[in-house]
Design a protein around this motif. Structure first.
Motif, short mmCIF file in Angstrom:
data_model
loop_
_atom_site.label_atom_id
_atom_site.label_comp_id
_atom_site.label_asym_id
_atom_site.label_seq_id
_atom_site.Cartn_x
_atom_site.Cartn_y
_atom_site.Cartn_z
N MET A 1 0.82 -1.20 0.00
CA MET A 1 0.00 0.00 0.00
C MET A 1 0.87 1.26 0.00
N THR A 2 2.00 1.22 0.72
CA THR A 2 2.88 2.37 0.74
C THR A 2 3.44 2.65 -0.65
N LEU A 3 3.83 1.60 -1.37
CA LEU A 3 4.31 1.77 -2.73
C LEU A 3 3.23 2.38 -3.60
N LEU A 4 2.02 1.91 -3.45
CA LEU A 4 0.91 2.45 -4.23
C LEU A 4 0.71 3.92 -3.92
N ARG A 5 0.69 4.29 -2.64
CA ARG A 5 0.50 5.69 -2.26
C ARG A 5 1.62 6.56 -2.80
N SER A 6 2.88 6.11 -2.66
CA SER A 6 3.98 6.96 -3.12
C SER A 6 3.97 7.10 -4.64
N THR A 7 3.65 6.02 -5.34
CA THR A 7 3.59 6.09 -6.79
C THR A 7 2.45 7.00 -7.24
N LEU A 8 1.30 6.87 -6.61
CA LEU A 8 0.16 7.71 -6.98
C LEU A 8 0.45 9.17 -6.65
N GLU A 95 18.78 20.83 -11.29
CA GLU A 95 18.55 19.88 -12.39
C GLU A 95 19.18 18.53 -12.07
N THR A 96 20.35 18.57 -11.46
CA THR A 96 21.02 17.32 -11.06
C THR A 96 20.19 16.61 -10.00
N THR A 97 19.71 17.35 -9.02
CA THR A 97 18.88 16.76 -7.97
C THR A 97 17.64 16.11 -8.55
N ARG A 98 16.93 16.84 -9.40
CA ARG A 98 15.71 16.28 -10.00
C ARG A 98 16.04 15.05 -10.85
N THR A 99 17.12 15.09 -11.61
CA THR A 99 17.50 13.94 -12.44
C THR A 99 17.77 12.72 -11.56
N ILE A 100 18.54 12.90 -10.52
CA ILE A 100 18.88 11.78 -9.63
C ILE A 100 17.64 11.26 -8.92
N MET A 101 16.81 12.14 -8.42
CA MET A 101 15.64 11.70 -7.65
C MET A 101 14.61 11.00 -8.54
N VAL A 102 14.38 11.51 -9.72
CA VAL A 102 13.44 10.85 -10.63
C VAL A 102 14.01 9.49 -11.06
N ILE A 160 24.03 4.20 -13.28
CA ILE A 160 24.86 4.94 -12.31
C ILE A 160 24.12 5.11 -10.99
N VAL A 161 22.87 5.49 -11.03
CA VAL A 161 22.11 5.68 -9.79
C VAL A 161 21.94 4.35 -9.06
N LYS A 162 21.78 3.28 -9.80
CA LYS A 162 21.59 1.96 -9.19
C LYS A 162 22.77 1.60 -8.28
N LYS A 163 23.96 2.04 -8.62
CA LYS A 163 25.15 1.77 -7.81
C LYS A 163 25.11 2.51 -6.47
N HIS A 164 24.24 3.50 -6.36
CA HIS A 164 24.22 4.37 -5.17
C HIS A 164 22.86 4.38 -4.47
N LEU A 165 22.05 3.37 -4.71
CA LEU A 165 20.69 3.36 -4.14
C LEU A 165 20.69 3.56 -2.63
N SER A 166 21.55 2.86 -1.92
CA SER A 166 21.51 2.96 -0.45
C SER A 166 21.94 4.35 0.03
N SER A 167 22.84 5.00 -0.68
CA SER A 167 23.26 6.35 -0.30
C SER A 167 22.21 7.40 -0.65
N LYS A 173 14.06 10.30 0.63
CA LYS A 173 13.00 10.44 1.63
C LYS A 173 12.87 11.89 2.09
N GLN A 174 14.00 12.56 2.27
CA GLN A 174 13.95 13.98 2.65
C GLN A 174 13.33 14.80 1.53
N TRP A 175 13.73 14.53 0.30
CA TRP A 175 13.23 15.28 -0.86
C TRP A 175 11.73 15.12 -1.01
N THR A 176 11.23 13.92 -0.79
CA THR A 176 9.79 13.69 -0.96
C THR A 176 8.98 14.28 0.19
N ASN A 177 9.66 14.65 1.27
CA ASN A 177 8.96 15.24 2.40
C ASN A 177 9.18 16.75 2.51
#
Length: 178
Positions: A1-8, A95-102, A160-167, A173-177
């Motif tokens: 449900m959390t995935l659904l809410r965040s995606t929506l 632009e870098t932040t939005r690219t990485i976050m998306v 490239i982003v996949k290599k840094h998922l945990s970081s 989470k901060q960006w989405t809040n």
């Protein structure tokens, strides 16, 4: 449900929000869930600089937002802070932040169509909404899905982003809040 809410939520914001940061009555900010105007071609160096810059640039953003005015001086301070980490200016950092976050969102939520279809199927049984409101919600989700699907990051950026998922995860989470 959390995935659904965040995606929506992601899809709804993309459908309703402009693709540029808000510069209205406050200092420049990076809106959560906004798409990059021109996605950045990512590299290991850019990711590293982003990771080191996120907290200090974010702190500068909060400090400038507390002043509630967009002044050339506030923008200059944000530009200077972003430049300390090798970005051309605050817009380049944004632009870098939005690219990485998306890109992060795509990697962690790879099938938005399935989530949207589930949400659309649930709308007709939603109580306390008129038929028009339900139709508007469905149209909004469909429009948002089209926007999201067009914003799919390049395979190179995703690798490239996949290599840094945990970081990136705590920053996402901060960006989405925001």
């Amino acid at each position: 449900m959390t995935l659904l809410r965040s995606t929506l939520f992601f899809i709804a914001i993309l459908a309703a929000a402009p693709v540029t940061p808000s510069f209205a009555q406050t200092a420049p900010q990076i809106e959560p869930f906004s798409l990059p105007v021109r996605p950045v071609v990512l590299s290991q160096d850019i990711i590293k600089r982003f990771l080191y810059s996120f907290a200090p640039v974010g702190a500068q953003m909060k400090e400038e937002a507390a002043g509630n005015t967009a002044t050339p001086e506030a923008t200059a301070r944000l530009d200077k802070k972003a430049a300390e980490y090798g970005f051309k200016d605050f817009n380049d950092w944004g632009e870098t932040t939005r690219t990485i976050m998306v890109t992060y969102h795509w990697l962690t939520n790879p099938d938005p169509r399935e989530e949207v279809e589930k949400a659309i199927a649930a709308i007709p049984s939603t109580p306390n909404l008129s038929d028009k409101q339900k139709a508007d919600m469905i149209d909004g989700l469909k429009t948002g899905l089209e926007t999201v699907e067009k914003a799919r990051p390049s395979a190179e950026n995703m690798a490239i982003v996949k290599k840094h998922l945990s970081s990136i995860k705590p920053l996402y989470k901060q960006w989405t809040n925001l």
